[in-house]
Design an enzyme around this catalytic site. Structure first.
Site, PDB file in Angstrom:
ATOM      1  N   HIS A 123      82.855 -19.483 -65.720  1.00  9.54           N
ATOM      2  CA  HIS A 123      84.290 -19.358 -65.840  1.00  9.54           C
ATOM      3  C   HIS A 123      84.935 -18.154 -64.822  1.00  9.54           C
ATOM      4  O   HIS A 123      86.066 -17.877 -64.881  1.00  9.54           O
ATOM      5  CB  HIS A 123      85.015 -19.113 -67.202  1.00  9.54           C
ATOM      6  CG  HIS A 123      84.967 -20.333 -68.216  1.00  9.54           C
ATOM      7  ND1 HIS A 123      85.202 -20.258 -69.379  1.00  9.54           N
ATOM      8  CD2 HIS A 123      84.256 -21.544 -68.010  1.00  9.54           C
ATOM      9  CE1 HIS A 123      85.070 -21.642 -69.721  1.00  9.54           C
ATOM     10  NE2 HIS A 123      84.494 -22.127 -69.045  1.00  9.54           N
ATOM     11  N   CYS A 125      78.578 -26.171 -68.234  1.00 11.25           N
ATOM     12  CA  CYS A 125      80.153 -26.146 -68.012  1.00 11.25           C
ATOM     13  C   CYS A 125      80.644 -27.088 -66.952  1.00 11.25           C
ATOM     14  O   CYS A 125      79.893 -27.554 -66.041  1.00 11.25           O
ATOM     15  CB  CYS A 125      80.657 -24.812 -67.857  1.00 11.25           C
ATOM     16  SG  CYS A 125      82.500 -24.421 -67.745  1.00 11.25           S
ATOM     17  N   HIS A 126      81.981 -27.479 -66.978  1.00 12.92           N
ATOM     18  CA  HIS A 126      82.314 -28.288 -66.042  1.00 12.92           C
ATOM     19  C   HIS A 126      83.585 -27.797 -65.117  1.00 12.92           C
ATOM     20  O   HIS A 126      84.289 -28.443 -64.395  1.00 12.92           O
ATOM     21  CB  HIS A 126      83.269 -29.591 -66.588  1.00 12.92           C
ATOM     22  CG  HIS A 126      84.196 -29.226 -67.721  1.00 12.92           C
ATOM     23  ND1 HIS A 126      83.860 -29.743 -68.871  1.00 12.92           N
ATOM     24  CD2 HIS A 126      84.954 -28.361 -67.963  1.00 12.92           C
ATOM     25  CE1 HIS A 126      84.725 -29.264 -70.115  1.00 12.92           C
ATOM     26  NE2 HIS A 126      85.336 -28.346 -69.426  1.00 12.92           N
ATOM     27  N   ASN A 183      80.402 -22.429 -76.204  1.00 11.24           N
ATOM     28  CA  ASN A 183      81.106 -21.304 -75.907  1.00 11.24           C
ATOM     29  C   ASN A 183      81.007 -20.431 -76.837  1.00 11.24           C
ATOM     30  O   ASN A 183      80.716 -20.487 -78.194  1.00 11.24           O
ATOM     31  CB  ASN A 183      82.583 -21.522 -75.591  1.00 11.24           C
ATOM     32  CG  ASN A 183      82.549 -22.131 -74.181  1.00 11.24           C
ATOM     33  OD1 ASN A 183      81.793 -21.788 -73.443  1.00 11.24           O
ATOM     34  ND2 ASN A 183      83.805 -22.946 -73.863  1.00 11.24           N
TER      35      ASN A 183
END
Length: 477
Positions: A200, A170-171, A150
């Site tokens: 995000h 990402c998850h 990040n």
């Protein structure tokens, strides 16, 4: 792929994540004859992870070769896949990212992906990225880079701009869609969904079970459960590791989702990052402590979690778990490697450049999160088209910050650092332009030793210092 792959992990000595990623790679039979090259600048931390990796390989009787090195160029030499899992500066630099903005009223619960914290986490990694790119373009020019560091959008955009073929992972899509299925009592393997946006801050645009549109029930259930000013009880604790499928609602995700439910009520769709983190991307939920408590009744602070990690204990726990069950997590990285090596297609959600307008109503220089097809041809983003206009408008407020920070790194124009921070939605909800500039100046001073020379404050003594990647601690996510 005709040969056994070399998979290099840069920042392999970090807590939890790099070792879990090793377990993911080993869970695919086609990858068990690979060479895993683990690189970190901290030899002691690298020893811990490499030792655990060899113990795991030996336990399962696998032919995998585990190499370790503190030499970045050697690790990159001949690599087919390079996985980036580091940050530069460690917890001490992260402390500046959160504490300096808080003095100006900008309270970041994560502060590693967006806002002033995200901008400076990116900028202090720029020199490391430059040096990685310089080596990689000589010794592994065709490698597929997988970025887990990040701030995802800024780092991935910059690595691509340097000429490295990079997808960011990402998850949050996996975690959020699992949480929604669990909330509705629907088996996850019976759900289909479509998401797009930015990291995000992507949006669940379709959520279905066969022919049934689950959104009407989702809106009803979330509105009933997540009411402003009302806290949930009996939630699981959270340790900041979100690579595994969650079993129930926690203090991080699914327990108090007033922020994401409110966003859905006003803009029509559910967002893919937790309410804690989502609250940093917009100006409405963190105006003062009272408002924060109404929407987020239980504080979740990622800096405090990182500061308290027991690194050896984390690795030991993961090792015992993977000895008992060598199965993959929800992370996409190993699936990408497996799909490229075997040619068996996979679909992942990846962060990719928006060149050619993958999402047509976001800018060309944005880094977007969309579904990607992966096979022997590599990672191929699917064309999404237009986001609903209100969602694209929200995304653009953060794309502005991301692209200006990347432009600062590419051009050396420190004014773009000021522009990026001033345009951050959370910063602009609290600071005048003069205050935003003063805060940015403090952050530039605090991180001067790690910044590219062109972005350091005038007269800073570190302007002739050696490379940050050669001397500063690297902490994996």
């Amino acid at each position: 792929m005709a040969h056994s792959p070399k998979i290099t992990i840069i920042g392999a000595g970090g807590f939890v994540f790099p070792f879990r990623l090793i377990g993911d790679l080993l869970s695919f039979p086609a990858l068990r004859d690979a060479t895993l090259c683990l690189m970190d600048l901290d030899a002691d931390r690298l020893d811990r992870v490499a030792g655990a990796a060899r113990e795991l390989v030996d336990h399962h009787g696998l032919p995998t070769v585990v190499e370790q090195t503190t030499d970045r160029r050697a690790a990159l030499d001949g690599a087919d896949f390079v996985i980036i899992t580091f940050q530069v500066g460690g917890v001490e630099s992260y402390r500046h990212d959160v504490e300096i903005p808080r003095r100006y009223g900008v309270d970041q619960t994560v502060g590693d992906t967006v806002g002033p914290g995200g901008v400076f986490r990116f900028l202090r990694s720029v020199r490391a990225y430059q040096e990685i790119a310089a080596d990689a373009l000589e010794v592994c020019p065709d490698a597929q880079f997988i970025n887990y560091a990040n701030p995802m959008a800024m780092a991935t955009a910059y690595l691509n701009a340097l000429g490295l073929r990079t997808v960011g992972l990402c998850h949050s899509v996996q975690g959020t869609t699992r949480m929604l299925a669990r909330t509705l009592g629907v088996p996850y393997d019976e759900v289909s969904y479509r998401c797009a946006g930015i990291n995000h801050q992507a949006w669940v645009l379709e959520f279905r079970r066969g022919a049934e549109d689950l959104y009407p029930r989702l809106r009803q259930v979330m509105a009933e459960r997540h009411v402003r000013g009302r806290a949930a009880a009996d939630l699981l604790a959270d340790d900041g590791d979100h690579s595994e499928a969650a079993l129930a609602a926690s203090t991080y995700e699914g327990g108090n989702e007033q922020v994401r439910t409110t966003l859905m009520n006003h803009f029509g769709y559910f967002e893919t990052e937790s309410s804690h983190h989502a609250s940093e991307y917009v100006p409405w939920f963190r105006k003062d402590p009272e408002t924060v408590l109404e929407y987020l009744p239980e504080r979740w602070d990622y800096y405090e979690i990182c500061s308290a990690h027991d690194e050896q204990g984390d690795v030991d726990e993961q090792l015992e778990r993977l000895k008992a069950d060598l199965s993959p997590s929800v992370e996409y990285g190993a699936s990408i490697v497996n799909a490229v090596v075997t040619g068996v297609p996979a679909v992942v959600y990846g962060n990719v450049p928006n060149a050619g307008r993958v999402i047509t109503n976001l800018p060309d220089d944005a880094c977007v999160e969309v579904a990607c097809l992966v096979d022997a041809n590599g990672v191929q983003p699917t064309s999404f088209g237009e986001l609903p206009p209100q969602l694209a408008a929200i995304n653009r407020t953060n794309v502005n910050v991301q692209t200006l920070a990347v432009r600062a790194a590419l051009t050396g124009d420190v004014e773009h650092v000021h522009h990026a921070v001033a345009l951050d939605p959370l910063t602009s909800a609290h600071c005048t332009l003069e205050q935003a500039r003063a805060m940015t100046d403090e952050l530039l001073e605090a991180h001067a030793a790690l910044l590219p020379a062109a972005l350091r404050p005038a007269g800073d003594a570190s302007s002739s210092a050696s490379s940050a990647v050669d001397r500063d601690p690297v902490l994996a996510r």
